[in-house]
Scaffold this active site. Sequence first.
Site, PDB file in Angstrom:
ATOM      1  N   ASP A   2      40.341  46.852  43.119  1.00  0.00           N
ATOM      2  CA  ASP A   2      40.389  48.572  42.942  1.00  0.00           C
ATOM      3  C   ASP A   2      40.039  48.648  44.912  1.00  0.00           C
ATOM      4  O   ASP A   2      40.731  50.143  45.207  1.00  0.00           O
ATOM      5  CB  ASP A   2      39.927  48.908  42.399  1.00  0.00           C
ATOM      6  CG  ASP A   2      39.292  48.477  40.665  1.00  0.00           C
ATOM      7  OD1 ASP A   2      40.619  48.610  39.922  1.00  0.00           O
ATOM      8  OD2 ASP A   2      39.262  48.760  39.945  1.00  0.00           O
ATOM      9  N   ILE A   3      39.332  48.205  45.254  1.00  0.00           N
ATOM     10  CA  ILE A   3      38.841  48.806  46.577  1.00  0.00           C
ATOM     11  C   ILE A   3      40.361  48.560  47.523  1.00  0.00           C
ATOM     12  O   ILE A   3      39.905  49.289  48.289  1.00  0.00           O
ATOM     13  CB  ILE A   3      37.604  47.824  46.854  1.00  0.00           C
ATOM     14  CG1 ILE A   3      36.082  48.534  45.901  1.00  0.00           C
ATOM     15  CG2 ILE A   3      37.098  48.839  48.543  1.00  0.00           C
ATOM     16  CD1 ILE A   3      36.346  49.975  45.935  1.00  0.00           C
TER      17      ILE A   3
END
Length: 421
Positions: free
Chosen positions: A180-181
């Site tokens: 995600d990051i």
Amino acid sequence: MDSSGDSVPERGLPLAGVRVLDLTHAVAGSYTAMILGDLGAEIIKVEKPVKGDMIRALGEELHGTGLSDYYVSVNRNKRSVALDMRTPEAVRILTDIARVSDVVIQNLKPGSLEKLGLGYAALKEVNPDLVYCSITGYGPVGPLHGETASDVNIQAATGLMATTGEIGGAPLRIGTPIVDISTGLYAYGAIVTALLDRDRTGAGGQHLEIPMYEVGFSIMANLVPAVATLGRVIPRGGRGHPQIVPYETFRCRDGIHAMVGAFSQPIWHGLCRAIESPELITDPRFETNEVRLKHRQELSEFLAKVFVRRDFDEWAERLGAEGVSFSQVLEVHQALATEQAAASGIAVPVDLGEGRMTYVVKDPIHSDSWPGLRYEAPPVLGSDGPDVLAGLLGMDAEEIRRLVEAGVLEVPYSAPSPAGR
């Protein structure tokens, strides 16, 4: 002053004046928009009425604010508008906001915004300069192209999870939502590049797509050549590194774990001297990293027996004197309490109002040319709806009230009149 003697105007944040319509939920796209906001962009986050972004309900609520620690972590510097996107009026409002925006970011299920008339093709018609960024699960092609995905799905599907875990043990999810990051960072870079390209060439905006699946593989850039070219199988390496030996943690006598990385020959030689085993330097089993890889287990077992004989501080002194790359393995609470974390300002205080504070992680971007980056409190669900619709779209209080009564717009207070009206 410049060389001519004229005064040079003070620089503001580099993305001041850029407006972003944030149609994302969860982590990846929210993280992208947050970084753009740190750098000065205006972020208008659109959320579902009543519940808002799904991560408002994840984690632990902060001081009775209705804001969860998870939501706060990726949603600072934003304005919240709570709209029921299933209604034609909400679609019209979002189209009008896109008309006066520079960027749209979305990570809804592929095809869903197109059905509403909010896909790139539709919004390009009203704003040819729009940079439209879609964060998807698997990308535009392949049998999974229309499927949604989460961080943990992608860690599993790309092999990333299988590289993590003890040797012979089960695979382990990486502790943070690394996909995600990382996807958020790729999207941030792509958006800023697209804005630069738009302004440099005059060619208008474009549609960007950042598939989490492809990002998952990009995180393993160091492993793909060996697998795709040489047909290697990457096993779980436990505390070690699949390509460098030694590059792992060792338990010291006092129970502290030391991370030691001999990623070059000089460092390997320094490690041999630090542990008082210079004979390893010329040992044919360990002379080069290539042969050390073949004898990984026996070297690791030997080093484990050596490190447990002394406390960490003793090893720190010895390893530091020889220029060996090492560090103490810290828990997160220990890491945040270090002098380095304090000096770096890692945990940034943010005022939530009424004397309530929270801390968010610092944006790691540094530049002497910009003032301090922005760290404003994440928004209460729907709190900015009236001001955005009045200030940006020119709606009067009566029209805003009608939208609230019709269930199109939600506001967290009874009087939806915009400020100052």
